[in-house]
Design a protein around this motif. Structure first.
Motif, PDB file in Angstrom:
ATOM      1  N   ILE A  44       3.962   4.218   6.469  1.00 38.59           N
ATOM      2  CA  ILE A  44       3.240   5.361   7.000  1.00 38.59           C
ATOM      3  C   ILE A  44       2.552   4.977   8.296  1.00 38.59           C
ATOM      4  CG2 ILE A  44       1.519   7.136   6.496  1.00 38.59           C
ATOM      5  CD1 ILE A  44       2.114   6.675   3.537  1.00 38.59           C
ATOM      6  N   ALA A  45       3.276   5.184   9.398  1.00 39.73           N
ATOM      7  CA  ALA A  45       2.759   4.932  10.751  1.00 39.73           C
ATOM      8  C   ALA A  45       2.257   3.508  10.925  1.00 39.73           C
ATOM      9  CB  ALA A  45       1.657   5.935  11.110  1.00 39.73           C
ATOM     10  N   GLY A  46       2.747   2.579  10.131  1.00 41.82           N
ATOM     11  CA  GLY A  46       2.332   1.192  10.253  1.00 41.82           C
ATOM     12  C   GLY A  46       0.936   0.923   9.741  1.00 41.82           C
ATOM     13  N   THR A  47       0.288   1.917   9.098  1.00 43.85           N
ATOM     14  CA  THR A  47      -1.090   1.741   8.639  1.00 43.85           C
ATOM     15  C   THR A  47      -1.204   1.610   7.135  1.00 43.85           C
ATOM     16  OG1 THR A  47      -1.470   4.124   8.476  1.00 43.85           O
ATOM     17  CG2 THR A  47      -1.962   3.076  10.594  1.00 43.85           C
ATOM     18  N   GLY A  48      -0.137   1.782   6.425  1.00 44.67           N
ATOM     19  CA  GLY A  48      -0.159   1.685   4.974  1.00 44.67           C
ATOM     20  C   GLY A  48       1.199   2.066   4.419  1.00 44.67           C
ATOM     21  N   PHE A  49       1.318   2.064   3.119  1.00 42.53           N
ATOM     22  CA  PHE A  49       2.601   2.446   2.541  1.00 42.53           C
ATOM     23  C   PHE A  49       2.430   3.013   1.143  1.00 42.53           C
ATOM     24  CE2 PHE A  49       3.212  -0.931  -0.565  1.00 42.53           C
ATOM     25  CZ  PHE A  49       2.509  -2.018  -0.041  1.00 42.53           C
TER      26      PHE A  49
END
Length: 270
Positions: A44-49
């Protein structure tokens, strides 16, 4: 954890069922995750998953709360999400950007009633194009399991982000307000993970992980009501709903295996 206060103490056989669970084990090799390549990490946009699973070559099933910012409660731009099918040790079997997304009708991220929010915690994500890799096969879905049934879960989590893990046997302890209560092990990043029932060697998705809670001092997981929500979601996606209507989001970047972000969907709920 927001749902730690949810106590489900009226399932009298819980202790016995928990004792029969198999342990969570990580997929170490390609042979380990054979047949489960359709489960992937949602970057998710490199901020979490979160975790998601293919149910058609172009549609991923996950938890609705993965599409909301944990601080503001607002919808995130789903076009910043990338599905990494069969991700293991930094390599995905296939990957696609998300183009459309729909959440269950009536789902309210800000709803203060946990079981209501959990029951409706379903979303479908349409990918930019179908995944045609013959090794990445979509999963069938099925009815909700009954109390006492055995299920399994395949998920990623913050402390095992480099590869998915499987718990082949855990128990359905019961239902509360339509949400499943399970003995499966989950943690941050497991949101949206498919809960499987195995029938004649075929894995069918019967729910997705929404949250974790506590029951008689034991950790349990809570699953959304797939049966109640899936048909309506699929109809809306087929009708062309799910286009992003907000402002353009930031470009997505992939979290490399072993990295850990301190913000985003990974830390919303399990």
């Amino acid at each position: 954890m927001r749902f730690a206060f949810l106590l489900v103490s009226f399932f009298l056989s819980a202790t016995f069922l928990l004792a029969e669970d198999t342990r969570l084990s990580q997929f170490q090799t390609g042979d380990d995750n054979r047949g489960f390549e359709g489960v992937g990490q949602l970057d998710i946009a490199g901020t979490g998953f979160c975790t998601g699973a293919l149910i058609t070559p172009q549609v991923v099933l996950t938890a609705a709360h993965c599409l909301f910012d944990k601080d503001s409660g607002t919808r995130i731009d789903h076009r910043t999400i990338r599905f990494l099918a069969g991700l293991r040790n930094g390599r995905a079997q296939s990957y696609r950007q998300v183009t459309r997304a729909v959440v269950a009708e009536g789902y309210d991220y800000s709803n203060a009633t946990p079981t209501t929010r959990i029951r409706m915690d379903i979303a479908l994500l349409e990918l930019e194009r179908p995944i045609r890799d013959t090794r990445v096969k979509p999963f069938l879905t099925d009815r909700l399991p009954m109390r006492g049934d055995n299920v399994g879960v395949v998920s990623y989590a913050h402390d095992r982000a480099s590869a998915a893990s499987i718990q082949e046997v855990c128990a359905v302890l019961g239902k509360q307000a339509g949400a499943l209560v399970l003995s499966c092990e989950v943690d941050f990043g497991s949101s949206g993970a498919p809960i499987f029932q195995f029938q004649n060697g075929v894995a069918k998705i019967v729910s997705v992980v929404s949250a974790k809670a506590e029951m008689d001092g034991q950790g349990v997981s809570l699953g959304a009501n797939l049966q109640q929500n899936l048909e309506g979601l699929a109809s809306r996606l087929n009708a062309g709903e799910g286009q992003w209507k907000g402002q353009s989001g930031a470009r997505s970047k992939t979290i490399l295996s072993g990295q850990r972000s301190e913000t985003g969907a990974k830390f919303i709920k399990p």
